[in-house]
Design a protein around this motif. Structure first.
Motif, PDB file in Angstrom:
ATOM      1  N   ARG A   1       0.742  -1.129  -0.127  1.00 27.22           N
ATOM      2  CA  ARG A   1       0.254   0.213  -0.324  1.00 27.22           C
ATOM      3  C   ARG A   1       0.919   1.052   0.129  1.00 27.22           C
ATOM      4  N   THR A   2       2.253   1.261   0.406  1.00 23.99           N
ATOM      5  CA  THR A   2       2.303   2.323   0.784  1.00 23.99           C
ATOM      6  C   THR A   2       3.665   2.366  -1.057  1.00 23.99           C
ATOM      7  N   THR A   3       3.949   1.054  -1.324  1.00 28.96           N
ATOM      8  CA  THR A   3       4.115   2.056  -2.863  1.00 28.96           C
ATOM      9  C   THR A   3       2.735   2.300  -3.829  1.00 28.96           C
ATOM     10  N   LEU A   4       1.613   1.498  -2.947  1.00 26.46           N
ATOM     11  CA  LEU A   4       0.704   2.246  -4.404  1.00 26.46           C
ATOM     12  C   LEU A   4       0.250   3.407  -3.752  1.00 26.46           C
ATOM     13  N   ALA A   5       0.774   4.037  -2.513  1.00 25.20           N
ATOM     14  CA  ALA A   5       0.533   5.235  -2.156  1.00 25.20           C
ATOM     15  C   ALA A   5       1.321   6.733  -2.972  1.00 25.20           C
ATOM     16  N   ARG A   6       2.547   6.147  -3.261  1.00 26.33           N
ATOM     17  CA  ARG A   6       3.544   6.570  -4.137  1.00 26.33           C
ATOM     18  C   ARG A   6       3.282   6.642  -5.762  1.00 26.33           C
ATOM     19  N   LEU A   7       2.408   5.776  -6.029  1.00 31.34           N
ATOM     20  CA  LEU A   7       1.974   6.199  -7.122  1.00 31.34           C
ATOM     21  C   LEU A   7       1.063   7.065  -7.719  1.00 31.34           C
ATOM     22  N   VAL A   8       0.387   7.036  -7.209  1.00 32.16           N
ATOM     23  CA  VAL A   8      -0.875   7.736  -6.383  1.00 32.16           C
ATOM     24  C   VAL A   8      -0.962   9.725  -6.206  1.00 32.16           C
ATOM     25  N   SER A   9       0.089   9.762  -5.367  1.00 32.38           N
ATOM     26  CA  SER A   9       0.723  10.969  -5.221  1.00 32.38           C
ATOM     27  C   SER A   9       1.583  11.528  -6.634  1.00 32.38           C
ATOM     28  N   ASP A  10       2.057  10.251  -7.161  1.00 33.45           N
ATOM     29  CA  ASP A  10       2.755  10.850  -7.971  1.00 33.45           C
ATOM     30  C   ASP A  10       2.049  11.488  -9.661  1.00 33.45           C
ATOM     31  N   ARG A  11       0.910  10.508  -9.200  1.00 35.38           N
ATOM     32  CA  ARG A  11      -0.639  11.803 -10.152  1.00 35.38           C
ATOM     33  C   ARG A  11      -1.189  12.139  -9.495  1.00 35.38           C
ATOM     34  N   VAL A  12      -0.979  13.063  -8.093  1.00 36.74           N
ATOM     35  CA  VAL A  12      -2.060  13.504  -8.193  1.00 36.74           C
ATOM     36  C   VAL A  12      -1.497  14.000  -6.815  1.00 36.74           C
ATOM     37  N   PRO A  13      -0.705  15.384  -7.500  1.00 32.14           N
ATOM     38  CA  PRO A  13      -0.024  16.167  -6.597  1.00 32.14           C
ATOM     39  C   PRO A  13      -0.039  17.091  -5.706  1.00 32.14           C
ATOM     40  N   GLY A  14      -1.216  17.158  -5.542  1.00 32.77           N
ATOM     41  CA  GLY A  14      -1.989  17.922  -3.859  1.00 32.77           C
ATOM     42  C   GLY A  14      -2.151  16.821  -2.693  1.00 32.77           C
ATOM     43  N   LEU A  15      -2.438  15.447  -3.067  1.00 35.33           N
ATOM     44  CA  LEU A  15      -2.543  14.449  -1.749  1.00 35.33           C
ATOM     45  C   LEU A  15      -1.268  14.618  -1.559  1.00 35.33           C
ATOM     46  N   GLY A  16      -1.176  14.673  -0.333  1.00 30.72           N
ATOM     47  CA  GLY A  16      -0.372  14.424   0.655  1.00 30.72           C
ATOM     48  C   GLY A  16       0.088  12.885   0.753  1.00 30.72           C
ATOM     49  N   ALA A  17       1.462  12.476   1.740  1.00 32.07           N
ATOM     50  CA  ALA A  17       2.418  10.588   1.727  1.00 32.07           C
ATOM     51  C   ALA A  17       0.558  10.146   2.744  1.00 32.07           C
ATOM     52  N   ASP A  18       0.085  11.107   3.263  1.00 33.51           N
ATOM     53  CA  ASP A  18      -0.534  10.240   5.252  1.00 33.51           C
ATOM     54  C   ASP A  18      -1.686  10.170   4.371  1.00 33.51           C
ATOM     55  N   ASP A  19      -2.720  11.154   3.316  1.00 28.83           N
ATOM     56  CA  ASP A  19      -3.968  11.363   3.053  1.00 28.83           C
ATOM     57  C   ASP A  19      -3.774  10.127   1.563  1.00 28.83           C
ATOM     58  N   ALA A  20      -2.033   9.959   1.013  1.00 29.23           N
ATOM     59  CA  ALA A  20      -2.661   9.316   0.173  1.00 29.23           C
ATOM     60  C   ALA A  20      -2.669   7.518   0.453  1.00 29.23           C
ATOM     61  N   MET A  21      -1.939   7.373   1.821  1.00 32.25           N
ATOM     62  CA  MET A  21      -1.619   5.653   2.628  1.00 32.25           C
ATOM     63  C   MET A  21      -3.476   5.391   2.936  1.00 32.25           C
ATOM     64  N   THR A  22      -4.006   6.983   3.440  1.00 32.79           N
ATOM     65  CA  THR A  22      -5.499   6.563   3.647  1.00 32.79           C
ATOM     66  C   THR A  22      -6.256   6.817   2.733  1.00 32.79           C
ATOM     67  N   LEU A  23      -6.132   6.645   1.870  1.00 29.31           N
ATOM     68  CA  LEU A  23      -6.939   6.453   0.329  1.00 29.31           C
ATOM     69  C   LEU A  23      -6.769   4.905   0.007  1.00 29.31           C
ATOM     70  N   THR A  24      -5.577   4.579  -0.031  1.00 25.55           N
ATOM     71  CA  THR A  24      -5.296   3.000   0.380  1.00 25.55           C
ATOM     72  C   THR A  24      -6.153   2.386   0.896  1.00 25.55           C
ATOM     73  N   ARG A  25      -6.060   2.701   2.287  1.00 25.72           N
ATOM     74  CA  ARG A  25      -6.926   1.747   2.985  1.00 25.72           C
ATOM     75  C   ARG A  25      -9.342   2.126   2.698  1.00 25.72           C
ATOM     76  N   TYR A  26      -8.528   2.992   2.953  1.00 22.80           N
ATOM     77  CA  TYR A  26     -10.137   3.282   2.460  1.00 22.80           C
ATOM     78  C   TYR A  26     -11.061   2.232   1.162  1.00 22.80           C
ATOM     79  N   ALA A  27      -9.839   2.160   0.174  1.00 25.80           N
ATOM     80  CA  ALA A  27      -9.995   1.639  -0.927  1.00 25.80           C
ATOM     81  C   ALA A  27     -10.111   0.147  -0.475  1.00 25.80           C
ATOM     82  N   VAL A  28      -9.016  -0.116  -0.271  1.00 24.50           N
ATOM     83  CA  VAL A  28      -9.721  -2.064   0.359  1.00 24.50           C
ATOM     84  C   VAL A  28     -10.942  -2.053   0.802  1.00 24.50           C
ATOM     85  N   VAL A  29     -11.285  -1.331   2.021  1.00 26.03           N
ATOM     86  CA  VAL A  29     -12.446  -1.279   2.710  1.00 26.03           C
ATOM     87  C   VAL A  29     -13.720  -1.458   1.609  1.00 26.03           C
ATOM     88  N   ALA A  30     -13.566  -0.624   0.648  1.00 25.03           N
ATOM     89  CA  ALA A  30     -14.002  -0.284  -0.248  1.00 25.03           C
ATOM     90  C   ALA A  30     -14.569  -1.417  -1.099  1.00 25.03           C
TER      91      ALA A  30
END
Length: 220
Positions: A142-171
């Motif tokens: 998920r850390t790798t996934l968060a990094r990939l997302v952050s690279d493509r969504v510059p406004g998303l911080g590292a902590d929020d990118a990790m939060t997004l990966t958590r929510y994504a799994v729950v969904a």
């Protein structure tokens, strides 16, 4: 280790042979999962596919759930390795990234099926050690996934990118079963009045990711 040669499926004594046996069991589990639902695949069936006894399989995996827990990790890593080519390259629109995320998972039903079974099946009947190993590997992925997302969504911080990966799994855990109903449910929702009950995974998952991302960006 692809060049390791060993006799047909016998008890492994060297570490590289033991690893080869584990890979063979995972390969057999993946092949069976393409034919049968998880609940119909037992250790005995896995052994039969490999031409060995159930006891032989247990030497390498403590339970059926342990086999599929490790297979889930293997399929997830394979998915992550492919994302750089499947997702739009930066700079790109955030919504396009979320739709690509949903589409890439929809194209991997086996991964989604196993992921959706994580809390109710795969994390049961396994040791704390096995679950801990899975969770640590999941955190790394998920850390790798968060990094990939952050690279493509510059406004998303590292902590929020990790939060997004958590929510994504729950969904995913909740949505995959809803979008893959039993034949009885398919028949029931054929009623035009229940059209809204039909769920397309890629479409709804993309919408969930987009909405969650928008909320995280707004909060930031």
């Amino acid at each position: 280790m692809d060049d390791v040669e060993a006799p047909a499926f016998q008890r492994a004594r060297r570490p590289e042979h033991r690893e080869l046996r584990r890979r063979e069991i995972l390969d057999a589990a993946e092949a069976l999962l393409a034919e049968l639902p998880v609940e119909e695949i037992s250790l005995r069936e896995l052994g039969r596919r490999l031409g060995v006894s159930k006891t032989h399989v247990v030497r390498y995996f403590e339970s059926r759930e342990g086999v599929f827990l490790e297979l889930l990790g293997r399929l997830r890593r394979s998915w992550l390795e492919a994302l750089a080519n499947e997702w739009p390259a930066p700079p790109c629109e955030a919504d396009d990234v979320m739709r690509a995320w949903a589409g890439s998972l929809a194209a991997r039903p086996m991964l989604c099926q196993l992921w959706s079974l994580l809390p109710t099946v795969l994390e049961r009947n396994v040791s704390a050690e096995a679950v801990r190993a899975y969770k640590l590997a999941d955190l790394e992925d998920r850390t790798t996934l968060a990094r990939l997302v952050s690279d493509r969504v510059p406004g998303l911080g590292a902590d929020d990118a990790m939060t997004l990966t958590r929510y994504a799994v729950v969904a995913l855990v909740g949505l995959w079963p809803l979008s893959n109903p039993t034949p009885t449910l398919v028949e029931a929702t054929a009623d035009p009045r229940l059209r809204a009950s039909r769920v397309d995974f890629a479409t709804m998952y993309g919408e969930i990711l987009q909405t969650t991302l928008a909320g995280l960006l707004a909060r930031a």
